[in-house]
Design a protein around this motif. Structure first.
Motif, short mmCIF file in Angstrom:
data_model
loop_
_atom_site.label_atom_id
_atom_site.label_comp_id
_atom_site.label_asym_id
_atom_site.label_seq_id
_atom_site.Cartn_x
_atom_site.Cartn_y
_atom_site.Cartn_z
N GLU A 63 -11.79 94.69 24.13
CA GLU A 63 -11.76 96.15 24.28
C GLU A 63 -10.61 96.80 23.52
O GLU A 63 -10.58 98.02 23.33
CB GLU A 63 -11.68 96.52 25.77
N ASP A 114 -22.13 90.79 26.29
CA ASP A 114 -22.92 91.51 25.29
C ASP A 114 -22.95 90.70 24.00
O ASP A 114 -21.91 90.44 23.39
CB ASP A 114 -22.31 92.89 25.04
N ASP A 139 -17.53 92.46 25.59
CA ASP A 139 -17.38 92.43 27.05
C ASP A 139 -16.91 91.04 27.47
O ASP A 139 -17.60 90.31 28.18
CB ASP A 139 -18.68 92.82 27.75
#
Length: 214
Positions: A63, A114, A139
């Motif tokens: 992220e 993902d 993810d």
């Protein structure tokens, strides 16, 4: 020279006639084959190449826009290279997504929710039939259970998370050389300008170079 519409370019399967074939070397995972191939002018030429089961690689992006990379010694080139997790398709017909999940777990003890196909490549089509599917994994989280026990070159592996932009700069500067890492980070950068990452192919997209069981 005729101009081609870039949107219409597509690699085409084709098989020139082989008059004879032999395998002078067989290793544990790969072998070397010599084919006698009929050329367009009717002559026959020998073509030596590595027969390879195929591979998968994983560009795992967190992220914070960092890529999970590993440093591993590669004896043929006498270098310790920064790479992305990767491994062979050890079982004929193996599902490449399952193999990619396994490699991410074994080499980094990480799982991803993902998955997309980032890019498919032939690594050295003039001398090997190796095909590699590079996945984008997002993810990310720590894998469950004990870490996979590593050995041989993997026992000396380092694991890090590096900003994507830094890897792109390293590739263009000639500091990073692993083909899956360089191809992966440049493809990811391009994908963001060509429809975005959610427009990438699904993880189970067909792969004609290495057909697999669903």
């Amino acid at each position: 020279m005729a101009e081609k519409d870039a949107g219409a370019l597509r690699d085409a399967p084709r098989q020139w006639r082989v008059t004879a074939s032999e395998t002078p070397f067989e290793g544990g995972k790969t072998s070397v084959r010599t084919d006698r191939v009929v050329m367009p002018d009717g002559s026959v030429a020998a073509r030596d190449y590595q027969v390879h089961p195929g591979s998968v690689a994983v560009l795992a992006l967190d992220e914070q826009d960092r890529v999970l990379v590993i440093s591993q010694y590669r004896h043929p080139v006498r270098h310790k290279l920064w790479e992305i997790p990767a491994g062979l398709l050890d079982v004929p017909g193996e599902n490449p997504l399952g193999a990619a999940r396994r490699e991410l777990y074994e080499e980094a003890h990480v799982k991803a929710e993902d998955w997309r196909v980032l890019v498919d490549v032939y690594t050295s089509p003039g001398g090997s039939d190796e095909a590699v599917r590079i996945f984008l994994a997002r993810d990310l989280s720590d894998a469950d259970g004990e870490r996979f026990e590593v050995c041989d070159e993997e026992a000396d592996m380092e694991v890090a998370r590096v900003p994507l932009a830094q890897l792109v700069r390293g590739a263009l500067a000639g500091d990073l050389h692993n083909n899956c890492l360089v191809t992966g980070v440049l493809a990811l950068t391009a994908a963001r300008t060509e429809g975005g990452l959610d427009a990438l192919r699904p993880a189970e997209a067909p792969w004609p170079a290495r057909p697999f069981r669903a």
